[in-house]
Design a protein around this motif. Sequence first.
Motif, PDB file in Angstrom:
ATOM      1  N   ALA A 119      -7.893  63.950 -27.693  1.00 28.28           N
ATOM      2  CA  ALA A 119      -7.660  63.559 -29.078  1.00 28.28           C
ATOM      3  C   ALA A 119      -6.185  63.581 -29.430  1.00 28.28           C
ATOM      4  O   ALA A 119      -5.502  64.571 -29.216  1.00 28.28           O
ATOM      5  N   GLY A 120      -5.717  62.488 -29.970  1.00 31.41           N
ATOM      6  CA  GLY A 120      -4.342  62.413 -30.437  1.00 31.41           C
ATOM      7  C   GLY A 120      -3.318  62.249 -29.335  1.00 31.41           C
ATOM      8  O   GLY A 120      -2.130  62.120 -29.611  1.00 31.41           O
ATOM      9  N   ASP A 179      -4.665  48.034 -29.695  1.00 26.54           N
ATOM     10  CA  ASP A 179      -4.392  49.457 -29.810  1.00 26.54           C
ATOM     11  C   ASP A 179      -4.976  49.897 -31.145  1.00 26.54           C
ATOM     12  O   ASP A 179      -4.458  49.571 -32.210  1.00 26.54           O
ATOM     13  N   THR A 180      -6.089  50.621 -31.078  1.00 26.09           N
ATOM     14  CA  THR A 180      -6.832  50.905 -32.303  1.00 26.09           C
ATOM     15  C   THR A 180      -6.139  51.945 -33.186  1.00 26.09           C
ATOM     16  O   THR A 180      -6.407  52.006 -34.367  1.00 26.09           O
ATOM     17  N   GLY A 181      -5.296  52.768 -32.583  1.00 28.45           N
ATOM     18  CA  GLY A 181      -4.644  53.807 -33.370  1.00 28.45           C
ATOM     19  C   GLY A 181      -5.593  54.922 -33.782  1.00 28.45           C
ATOM     20  O   GLY A 181      -5.231  55.802 -34.561  1.00 28.45           O
ATOM     21  N   HIS A 182      -6.818  54.900 -33.265  1.00 26.04           N
ATOM     22  CA  HIS A 182      -7.747  55.998 -33.553  1.00 26.04           C
ATOM     23  C   HIS A 182      -7.222  57.253 -32.868  1.00 26.04           C
ATOM     24  O   HIS A 182      -6.589  57.186 -31.817  1.00 26.04           O
ATOM     25  N   GLU A 183      -7.550  58.399 -33.474  1.00 25.92           N
ATOM     26  CA  GLU A 183      -7.024  59.622 -32.890  1.00 25.92           C
ATOM     27  C   GLU A 183      -7.928  60.207 -31.815  1.00 25.92           C
ATOM     28  O   GLU A 183      -7.567  61.182 -31.165  1.00 25.92           O
ATOM     29  N   ASP A 184      -9.104  59.627 -31.672  1.00 28.02           N
ATOM     30  CA  ASP A 184      -9.988  60.128 -30.620  1.00 28.02           C
ATOM     31  C   ASP A 184     -10.826  58.963 -30.097  1.00 28.02           C
ATOM     32  O   ASP A 184     -10.719  57.848 -30.597  1.00 28.02           O
ATOM     33  N   ALA A 205     -16.623  68.614 -31.425  1.00 22.82           N
ATOM     34  CA  ALA A 205     -15.215  68.999 -31.560  1.00 22.82           C
ATOM     35  C   ALA A 205     -14.396  67.844 -31.022  1.00 22.82           C
ATOM     36  O   ALA A 205     -14.898  67.050 -30.236  1.00 22.82           O
ATOM     37  N   PRO A 206     -13.155  67.769 -31.455  1.00 25.97           N
ATOM     38  CA  PRO A 206     -12.328  66.690 -30.901  1.00 25.97           C
ATOM     39  C   PRO A 206     -12.262  66.807 -29.383  1.00 25.97           C
ATOM     40  O   PRO A 206     -12.290  67.908 -28.833  1.00 25.97           O
ATOM     41  N   THR A 207     -12.189  65.697 -28.697  1.00 27.68           N
ATOM     42  CA  THR A 207     -12.105  65.739 -27.241  1.00 27.68           C
ATOM     43  C   THR A 207     -10.719  66.188 -26.808  1.00 27.68           C
ATOM     44  O   THR A 207      -9.795  66.232 -27.614  1.00 27.68           O
ATOM     45  N   ASP A 252      -3.501  56.700 -26.126  1.00 23.63           N
ATOM     46  CA  ASP A 252      -3.800  55.555 -26.968  1.00 23.63           C
ATOM     47  C   ASP A 252      -5.268  55.195 -26.779  1.00 23.63           C
ATOM     48  O   ASP A 252      -5.774  55.233 -25.664  1.00 23.63           O
ATOM     49  N   VAL A 253      -5.906  54.879 -27.868  1.00 27.41           N
ATOM     50  CA  VAL A 253      -7.300  54.443 -27.759  1.00 27.41           C
ATOM     51  C   VAL A 253      -7.295  52.921 -27.815  1.00 27.41           C
ATOM     52  O   VAL A 253      -6.944  52.325 -28.829  1.00 27.41           O
TER      53      VAL A 253
END
Lengths: 316, 677
Positions: free
Chosen positions: B53-54, A9-14, B48-50, B57-58
């Motif tokens: 975004a936020g 889980d990278t915790g990246h925001e995008d 722009a953020p997708t 979970d990535v």
Amino acid sequence: MVSLINTVDTGHEDMIHNAVLDYYGLHLATCSSDGSVKVFDVKNGNQILIADLKGHQGPVWQVAWAHPKFGNLLASCSYDRKVIVWKEGAANEWTKFYEYNNHDSSVNSVAFAPAEYGLILACGSSDGSISILTCNIEYGVWDSKKISNAHTIGCNAISWCSSTVPEPAFDQRSSTRNTAVKRLASAGCDNCVKIWREDADRWVEENRLEGHSDWVRDVAWAPSIGLARSQIASASQDRHVIIWNSTDFTTWSSTILHTFDDVVWSVSWSMTGNILAVTGGDNKVTLWKENNENQWMCINDDAAATNAQTNEQRTL
Amino acid sequence: MQEDQPAIFAVVDPLCSRYANTLTGQFVSGSKIALSAFRPITSNTRDAPTESAGKDDVLIHMLQPEFVFDDPILRSLVAEANSTFVALQELKKRGSKAEYMKISRTYRSIIRACLEKLQDAIASAEEAEDADAQAKYQQYISIFYSIECVWHLSEILFLDPTPSNAVVPQLLDWIRFHFPASERMATDLLLLGREASDNDDYWPALKGLILQGQVDVARALLHLHPQAETPHFKLTDQILKTMPTYSMHGATSIQKFRSLWQYWLTDTERKISANILAIEPNLEELIQLVTGDTQMWNTQIQETEYWYEFFPGYLFYTNNACKHFELGNAANTWLSRWARLKGHNSNELQMKQLDRVILSLMENDMHQVIHAIQLMADNQWFVTHLTDLLYNAGQLQIAGENQVNECIKLRDSLLYDFGSSLMTRNSLWQLGMDYLDHCGQEGQAALALLLTKIPFRTEKQALKIICIAQKKGFFEAEQDICKIQSKKSLDEQRYGNALEWAIRSKDTLYVTTIADFLLNHYSKTGDMLCPDVIANIGAKMFISPRLVFLVKYFDFYQFYRKRDFLPAAELLVNLLESKITPEYFWPSLLIDSIPLLESKDPKILSKETCAILQHLETELVPLIDKKKKRLEKYPDEPINILKDYRIENIEEIINLLRLACARNLSRAIIIENTVMG
């Protein structure tokens, strides 16, 4: 035959755009649209965030690790036109080692040259040019060369030719490798793959591989393991992956690996160069292997995001 | 065993399927693949953020081919098989048949031992009520059981051909080994002696023995029957006893054997049709089987689970002299009969993989066999070792009806894949090396590459890898490891270590960098780092002039500290003359001469004093001018290379030196002239 070893889980925001393991496979570097680069310790299937590097003002497209003999160095390139080389000083303390600002548009790809050549970084940008940055390790000073107008509209990907050229057995101890010719391949929006060779202190276009009919999205030079031939895979929006072969760097033969159902975005080789992974817009990652009769076979549909939502999406 | 279709692997990652995202995967290290959600960037992508975004979970999913040899039991299998593999390579394709048979049997006994250990593991898993472990070991057993069975058959058919090329006796051995139930029953019964016939197992055991062609054991069992002396039993025994067998060694000609057989068969069939044995149905059944009675065998076939279970027995009674090349046809005929009787339509006969491999082996279709056994979930252990053994014994070339080149390619590529896969696993890399060592140039190159990729934590591990690299003549790999170690030590501020590793790497530039670092550090702080290492460099210092300077300067430093001023002065003068003094070190070196010059009884002669003065004027002074000019030109640039911890102001140094030289010169001249006079 394949198993999931762990999910990080990278915790990246995008969205992330690239994830690379270091030389020994112990650290994972990721980069994301949120502008950050993260480094994880992934020993024994655990993941510990050890660095969150903030220095870019836009999506970060690609990261690359340098050979460990230069220390722990990580390069990143971004939409903000910058290339940053990060350095780990004391354990887990990362600082900016070098920043390169000489591109006029997004930098899409970074790749370190084979370590035998020294600390050299190639960058490909949407401004159509390729930069070759060389570090003088003794003084920590960087020198840059630029191939202007390498690809019209833009350069999408960069890949170095590995320096390991097969040598006669009696020549084991010579240092011929250090004087070996440096080459790199680039993929561009002009539908071409180009091979560049360093000639004295300039970079010249050695070959132009034409075979795709749309933007070439990725190029990957196969690690040459004891073979007297070079092999390059290129992936294009024309739904083709082409395998290019050459024994003398002057003539290149092409084989279309497969015509996919959708655009192909990326290609990557396994470490020993015997398997090629292909990612396409069809939501699949396929693995390919060349058999002894030089035919390419799909060894498995390795991964497909299968859940209810996918199916809905795919049927649209 | 796996079915022959591409494996599809699915991961659950909502982000991959939202907002028209897709999935991407790339090789990241060794055979690991990193999968993650992907959104292509195109010319009209907005910066722009997708949408996600936020929110989501990535994730990155790391995939790796399954690797069964992490299990301790299977690990020991790999380790043991590895030494057999090495022994096989040492025969260099010139071994005798007996030697190859021995190797093959060693492999098989390794598998057998492994199967036994797996059985034990299942038992202890049962005790511990660990269902997962149980299932896992059960799966391993089925994999390795298949391997054992196929290996045994391959050994019979390809490594141990009889002089007459007859295969039936060996096939009987094979089937007996893999279906040991009747033999076990018979052993127990024989121990019972005269009471054996009362046992419920008596007649089933006899039938089982006959179905497997174990006539002698069957007769022994018959003798135990209380009525063994009755005419019926005697007749049965007589029939079995007189049954002709084809000699493996081809002592009787095939024609003669056939006529003997025909005579015996007609005679026996006549007796049966005369209902001589009708009164003893059990005995009659046995004899009907022996004569290959269609009806009787059909009844038995329906009881079997595996198509090949009674096939060797049937061959024994109906085609005793069957040769290897006839086996394929016989097997196919038998298989269709089996399928028909079991109620399978032969078109849709769903054979298990093992069943098919056995058929292919009997058909002598090595291509198919090798293809099929590659799909076993044993990480190619079996296919690699079997192919290699057949290749070494010269059988692959014949069996596959292939060109020699193709065989070498096939075997090499299997070794290459297996070796690389072991080498990318931490604990098994040493075993993997042996396979890469024996598959040509590519193997060597992969070995050199993979060797440097082995993560080492301790110096001891690094030294071990270096030692291997040296033995193999991988000069570059050795250098790389040394450089990595050196860099690591430097980052950890273990300077002595860094210097030692750099010297080992034989990289002049690298050594110079570290020597520079040490000298710079000394001139700034007066602290000599890692004195023990520098003191012991010895002749290795000649790798870099800078290192020579460092070592010599260190010698001076030692003499000086021990107040051994005369040799110290001599060394200092030599260093000044040496022309290898780095620019930044001139101030320090010259400052070092001040105390010696100021000594009440001169340590430095007049001639040398003049030389010092000359160096001051020709080296240091111009250097300072140069720096000053540069400073005027680039005022912001920090000039810190001309510094010494003892004196901040460089002008002061020059004055002090000039004075010291002058004073020493006067003293020295007086003394020199006095002595001379």
